[in-house]
Write a protein that holds these residues in place. Structure first.
Motif, PDB file in Angstrom:
ATOM      1  N   ILE A 150       0.861  -0.989  -0.061  1.00 24.23           N
ATOM      2  CA  ILE A 150      -0.013   0.113  -0.082  1.00 24.23           C
ATOM      3  C   ILE A 150       0.843   1.226  -0.059  1.00 24.23           C
ATOM      4  CG2 ILE A 150      -1.819   1.306   1.171  1.00 24.23           C
ATOM      5  CD1 ILE A 150      -2.783  -1.424  -0.132  1.00 24.23           C
ATOM      6  N   GLY A 151       0.668   2.064  -0.955  1.00 26.46           N
ATOM      7  CA  GLY A 151       1.581   3.359  -1.200  1.00 26.46           C
ATOM      8  C   GLY A 151       2.532   3.014  -2.111  1.00 26.46           C
ATOM      9  N   LYS A 152       2.876   1.843  -2.561  1.00 29.31           N
ATOM     10  CA  LYS A 152       3.853   1.441  -3.679  1.00 29.31           C
ATOM     11  C   LYS A 152       3.517   2.143  -5.016  1.00 29.31           C
ATOM     12  CE  LYS A 152       6.143  -2.328  -5.598  1.00 29.31           C
ATOM     13  NZ  LYS A 152       6.059  -3.916  -5.520  1.00 29.31           N
ATOM     14  N   LYS A 153       4.296   2.558  -5.675  1.00 30.62           N
ATOM     15  CA  LYS A 153       3.962   3.031  -7.010  1.00 30.62           C
ATOM     16  C   LYS A 153       3.694   1.851  -8.156  1.00 30.62           C
ATOM     17  CE  LYS A 153       7.146   7.291  -6.938  1.00 30.62           C
ATOM     18  NZ  LYS A 153       8.421   7.688  -7.746  1.00 30.62           N
ATOM     19  N   CYS A 154       2.826   2.145  -8.700  1.00 33.38           N
ATOM     20  CA  CYS A 154       2.107   1.162  -9.760  1.00 33.38           C
ATOM     21  C   CYS A 154       1.639   1.810 -10.944  1.00 33.38           C
ATOM     22  CB  CYS A 154       1.255   0.287  -9.004  1.00 33.38           C
ATOM     23  SG  CYS A 154      -0.324   1.295  -8.605  1.00 33.38           S
ATOM     24  N   VAL A 159      -1.108  -4.293 -12.667  1.00 33.41           N
ATOM     25  CA  VAL A 159      -1.898  -4.226 -11.250  1.00 33.41           C
ATOM     26  C   VAL A 159      -1.449  -5.466 -10.456  1.00 33.41           C
ATOM     27  CG1 VAL A 159      -3.977  -4.238  -9.858  1.00 33.41           C
ATOM     28  CG2 VAL A 159      -3.652  -2.767 -11.651  1.00 33.41           C
ATOM     29  N   SER A 160      -1.606  -6.807 -11.340  1.00 33.75           N
ATOM     30  CA  SER A 160      -1.243  -7.951 -10.703  1.00 33.75           C
ATOM     31  C   SER A 160       0.063  -8.021 -10.233  1.00 33.75           C
ATOM     32  CB  SER A 160      -1.521  -8.953 -11.713  1.00 33.75           C
ATOM     33  OG  SER A 160      -0.685  -8.934 -12.910  1.00 33.75           O
ATOM     34  N   THR A 161       1.086  -7.492 -10.695  1.00 35.97           N
ATOM     35  CA  THR A 161       2.442  -7.819 -10.278  1.00 35.97           C
ATOM     36  C   THR A 161       2.948  -6.512  -9.346  1.00 35.97           C
ATOM     37  OG1 THR A 161       3.185  -6.284 -11.978  1.00 35.97           O
ATOM     38  CG2 THR A 161       3.047  -8.841 -12.605  1.00 35.97           C
ATOM     39  N   ASP A 162       2.212  -5.312  -9.354  1.00 35.80           N
ATOM     40  CA  ASP A 162       2.557  -4.541  -8.326  1.00 35.80           C
ATOM     41  C   ASP A 162       1.686  -4.341  -7.132  1.00 35.80           C
ATOM     42  OD1 ASP A 162       4.663  -3.225  -9.872  1.00 35.80           O
ATOM     43  OD2 ASP A 162       3.384  -2.100 -10.983  1.00 35.80           O
ATOM     44  N   CYS A 163       0.437  -4.406  -7.086  1.00 37.82           N
ATOM     45  CA  CYS A 163      -0.365  -4.706  -6.007  1.00 37.82           C
ATOM     46  C   CYS A 163      -0.882  -5.832  -5.866  1.00 37.82           C
ATOM     47  CB  CYS A 163      -1.531  -3.704  -6.395  1.00 37.82           C
ATOM     48  SG  CYS A 163      -1.312  -1.975  -6.838  1.00 37.82           S
ATOM     49  N   THR A 164       0.060  -6.674  -4.816  1.00 34.98           N
ATOM     50  CA  THR A 164       0.121  -8.027  -4.706  1.00 34.98           C
ATOM     51  C   THR A 164      -1.020  -8.347  -3.550  1.00 34.98           C
ATOM     52  OG1 THR A 164       2.059  -7.990  -3.378  1.00 34.98           O
ATOM     53  CG2 THR A 164       2.023  -8.456  -5.946  1.00 34.98           C
ATOM     54  N   LEU A 165      -1.384  -7.143  -2.728  1.00 33.51           N
ATOM     55  CA  LEU A 165      -2.064  -7.504  -1.466  1.00 33.51           C
ATOM     56  C   LEU A 165      -3.424  -7.971  -1.934  1.00 33.51           C
ATOM     57  CD1 LEU A 165      -1.345  -4.774   1.241  1.00 33.51           C
ATOM     58  CD2 LEU A 165      -0.758  -7.489   1.258  1.00 33.51           C
ATOM     59  N   GLU A 166      -4.229  -8.765  -1.384  1.00 34.40           N
ATOM     60  CA  GLU A 166      -5.452  -9.270  -1.692  1.00 34.40           C
ATOM     61  C   GLU A 166      -6.393  -8.038  -1.378  1.00 34.40           C
ATOM     62  OE1 GLU A 166      -9.095 -12.490  -0.227  1.00 34.40           O
ATOM     63  OE2 GLU A 166      -7.083 -12.362   0.816  1.00 34.40           O
ATOM     64  N   ASN A 167      -7.286  -7.796  -2.337  1.00 31.60           N
ATOM     65  CA  ASN A 167      -8.104  -6.281  -1.910  1.00 31.60           C
ATOM     66  C   ASN A 167      -7.475  -5.243  -2.511  1.00 31.60           C
ATOM     67  OD1 ASN A 167     -10.813  -8.155  -1.610  1.00 31.60           O
ATOM     68  ND2 ASN A 167      -9.935  -8.496   0.313  1.00 31.60           N
ATOM     69  N   SER A 168      -6.279  -5.262  -3.037  1.00 30.93           N
ATOM     70  CA  SER A 168      -5.777  -3.985  -3.464  1.00 30.93           C
ATOM     71  C   SER A 168      -5.946  -3.720  -4.940  1.00 30.93           C
ATOM     72  CB  SER A 168      -4.140  -3.958  -3.102  1.00 30.93           C
ATOM     73  OG  SER A 168      -3.727  -4.912  -3.612  1.00 30.93           O
ATOM     74  N   VAL A 169      -5.552  -2.410  -5.214  1.00 28.66           N
ATOM     75  CA  VAL A 169      -5.700  -1.851  -6.620  1.00 28.66           C
ATOM     76  C   VAL A 169      -4.937  -0.891  -6.908  1.00 28.66           C
ATOM     77  CG1 VAL A 169      -7.544  -0.331  -6.203  1.00 28.66           C
ATOM     78  CG2 VAL A 169      -7.427  -1.535  -8.403  1.00 28.66           C
ATOM     79  N   CYS A 170      -4.234  -0.711  -8.128  1.00 27.95           N
ATOM     80  CA  CYS A 170      -3.706   0.511  -8.474  1.00 27.95           C
ATOM     81  C   CYS A 170      -4.522   1.740  -8.922  1.00 27.95           C
ATOM     82  CB  CYS A 170      -2.754   0.041 -10.026  1.00 27.95           C
ATOM     83  SG  CYS A 170      -1.622   1.341  -9.944  1.00 27.95           S
ATOM     84  N   GLY A 180     -14.332   0.071   0.182  1.00 29.79           N
ATOM     85  CA  GLY A 180     -15.003  -1.038   1.030  1.00 29.79           C
ATOM     86  C   GLY A 180     -14.111  -1.589   1.985  1.00 29.79           C
ATOM     87  N   PHE A 181     -12.508  -1.349   1.543  1.00 25.58           N
ATOM     88  CA  PHE A 181     -11.609  -1.909   2.461  1.00 25.58           C
ATOM     89  C   PHE A 181     -10.645  -0.670   2.992  1.00 25.58           C
ATOM     90  CE2 PHE A 181     -13.099  -5.371  -0.365  1.00 25.58           C
ATOM     91  CZ  PHE A 181     -13.039  -6.341   0.711  1.00 25.58           C
ATOM     92  N   LYS A 182      -9.992  -1.086   4.099  1.00 22.39           N
ATOM     93  CA  LYS A 182      -9.177  -0.204   4.721  1.00 22.39           C
ATOM     94  C   LYS A 182      -7.597  -0.812   5.220  1.00 22.39           C
ATOM     95  CE  LYS A 182     -10.750  -0.316   9.358  1.00 22.39           C
ATOM     96  NZ  LYS A 182     -11.048   0.301  10.482  1.00 22.39           N
ATOM     97  N   ASP A 183      -6.838   0.112   4.822  1.00 25.76           N
ATOM     98  CA  ASP A 183      -5.403  -0.162   5.097  1.00 25.76           C
ATOM     99  C   ASP A 183      -5.191  -0.498   6.540  1.00 25.76           C
ATOM    100  OD1 ASP A 183      -2.580  -0.628   5.096  1.00 25.76           O
ATOM    101  OD2 ASP A 183      -1.961   1.050   5.091  1.00 25.76           O
ATOM    102  N   ASN A 184      -4.521  -1.676   7.041  1.00 28.22           N
ATOM    103  CA  ASN A 184      -4.320  -1.859   8.424  1.00 28.22           C
ATOM    104  C   ASN A 184      -2.904  -2.648   8.541  1.00 28.22           C
ATOM    105  OD1 ASN A 184      -4.295  -2.115  11.086  1.00 28.22           O
ATOM    106  ND2 ASN A 184      -5.631  -3.937  11.290  1.00 28.22           N
ATOM    107  N   ALA A 185      -1.781  -1.945   8.569  1.00 30.56           N
ATOM    108  CA  ALA A 185      -0.363  -2.632   8.727  1.00 30.56           C
ATOM    109  C   ALA A 185      -0.115  -3.288   7.350  1.00 30.56           C
ATOM    110  CB  ALA A 185      -0.275  -3.600   9.899  1.00 30.56           C
ATOM    111  N   ASP A 186      -0.464  -2.693   6.266  1.00 28.90           N
ATOM    112  CA  ASP A 186      -0.497  -3.065   5.059  1.00 28.90           C
ATOM    113  C   ASP A 186      -1.196  -4.507   4.711  1.00 28.90           C
ATOM    114  OD1 ASP A 186       1.052  -2.381   2.488  1.00 28.90           O
ATOM    115  OD2 ASP A 186       2.218  -4.398   2.718  1.00 28.90           O
ATOM    116  N   THR A 187      -2.419  -4.501   5.090  1.00 29.83           N
ATOM    117  CA  THR A 187      -3.327  -5.381   4.810  1.00 29.83           C
ATOM    118  C   THR A 187      -4.637  -4.755   4.592  1.00 29.83           C
ATOM    119  OG1 THR A 187      -2.208  -7.134   6.431  1.00 29.83           O
ATOM    120  CG2 THR A 187      -4.467  -7.417   5.970  1.00 29.83           C
ATOM    121  N   CYS A 188      -5.489  -5.157   3.458  1.00 24.98           N
ATOM    122  CA  CYS A 188      -6.666  -4.540   3.346  1.00 24.98           C
ATOM    123  C   CYS A 188      -7.836  -5.212   4.025  1.00 24.98           C
ATOM    124  CB  CYS A 188      -6.910  -4.475   1.887  1.00 24.98           C
ATOM    125  SG  CYS A 188      -5.689  -3.478   0.801  1.00 24.98           S
ATOM    126  N   LEU A 189      -8.469  -4.514   5.063  1.00 24.96           N
ATOM    127  CA  LEU A 189      -9.477  -5.368   5.759  1.00 24.96           C
ATOM    128  C   LEU A 189     -10.769  -4.624   5.429  1.00 24.96           C
ATOM    129  CD1 LEU A 189      -7.845  -5.095   9.530  1.00 24.96           C
ATOM    130  CD2 LEU A 189      -7.705  -7.041   7.928  1.00 24.96           C
TER     131      LEU A 189
END
Length: 303
Positions: A150-154, A159-170, A180-189
């Motif tokens: 989260i916050g990484k350039k993309c 998207v699939s190679t840069d934003c690898t977290l579940e429920n993240s998007v560029c 509908g999701f929020k960042d919590n210690a680099d996890t989308c809850l």
């Protein structure tokens, strides 16, 4: 002849008829040049005696590298290759390293530190409140620091190679959590249904409320695609038709708000058939079938 204090050495020299057999010059033997001590690895000729080089210590008749807590006078007595430095006349692990099983290994997340140099910046560590912590933009992973997503350039194309977290998007050239999701210690809850504190709206959804430590949609809002969406009955309309209400809905003349037609129930912002029933458009089509059949029969009389 320089004789190593090893009984077998003299015997070998005699058998080979080589009284000056060089292997007999060991540690402690007299010497003139370094070559006289070449039978022992890392030995030098110093003060006319074969002895270990400064970085090494004597171990029986061999020279081994100085280790942790071995005596020293300066850094030249401690091997830099082993990340040792001379501290209070003893070889100690250098800044950024810690002792383990007789060796010096890089400090990891949560290891104690005294200052910025006590954590390796090349490993993305910094000293914070006497503990090595990950730099901004990095997170702990098995004691090491890896780059946060989260916050990484993309770019939208990767998207699939840069934003690898579940429920993240560029989004806007940066990785972010989906709506509908929020960042919590680099996890989308997920926001709705997640834990919260207080009684105000939950962080990330202005149409939510924190109730009994759980986040839920506020009154006249319902969850749709992980977002709190205004319900149909909160929508203003103009009677009698209420075209603003959409399919299977009508305008309530008393409240001037939308409501579902008879036989339908509200599903957030739409109306669905009750008990698996059919939509009004489909019902009309079915009801029209008998009339179509009668028309066909009448037409058949002229065939």
């Amino acid at each position: 002849m320089n004789i190593l204090p090893w009984t077998g050495c003299l015997l070998i020299a005699v058998l080979l008829i080589q009284p000056s057999y060089i292997c007999c010059a060991g540690l402690g033997s007299t010497c003139k040049v370094a070559a006289n001590c070449s039978s022992v690895a890392n030995a030098i000729c110093k003060s006319s005696t074969c002895q270990c080089d400064a970085l090494f210590k004597t171990d029986k008749q061999t020279c081994v590298l100085n280790g942790i807590n071995d005596t020293c006078t300066d850094n030249t007595n401690c091997s830099s290759a082993n990340h040792l430095t001379c501290d209070t006349l003893k070889c100690q692990c250098a800044h950024g390293y810690k002792p383990k099983a007789g060796a010096c290994i890089p400090k990891a997340v949560n290891d104690t530190c005294k200052d910025a140099t006590d954590c390796l910046s090349k490993n993305h560590l910094t000293c914070a409140t006497t503990k090595c912590q990950c730099d901004t933009g990095y997170k702990p992973n098995s004691g090491a620091c890896i780059e946060k997503v989260i916050g990484k350039k993309c770019t939208d194309a990767t998207v699939s190679t840069d934003c690898t977290l579940e429920n993240s998007v560029c989004t806007s050239s940066q990785c972010a959590c989906k709506q509908g999701f929020k960042d919590n210690a680099d996890t989308c809850l997920k926001i709705i249904g997640g834990h919260c504190t207080g009684s105000s709206a939950c962080d990330g959804d202005t149409h939510s409320v924190c109730k009994n430590t759980l986040c839920e949609c506020a009154e006249h809002f319902g969850e749709k695609d992980n977002v709190c969406t205004a319900t149909l009955d909160s929508k203003q309309c103009t009677p009698p038709k209420g075209t603003e209400c959409g399919d299977n809905a009508e305008c309530d003349e008393k409240t001037n708000t939308c409501r579902c037609s008879s036989g339908f129930k509200m599903n957030v912002d739409t109306c669905v058939a009750e008990n698996g029933g059919m939509t009004t458009s489909l019902t009309f089509a079915i009801l029209a079938i008998p009339g179509l059949l009668a028309l066909r029969e009448a037409y058949g009389q002229f065939m």
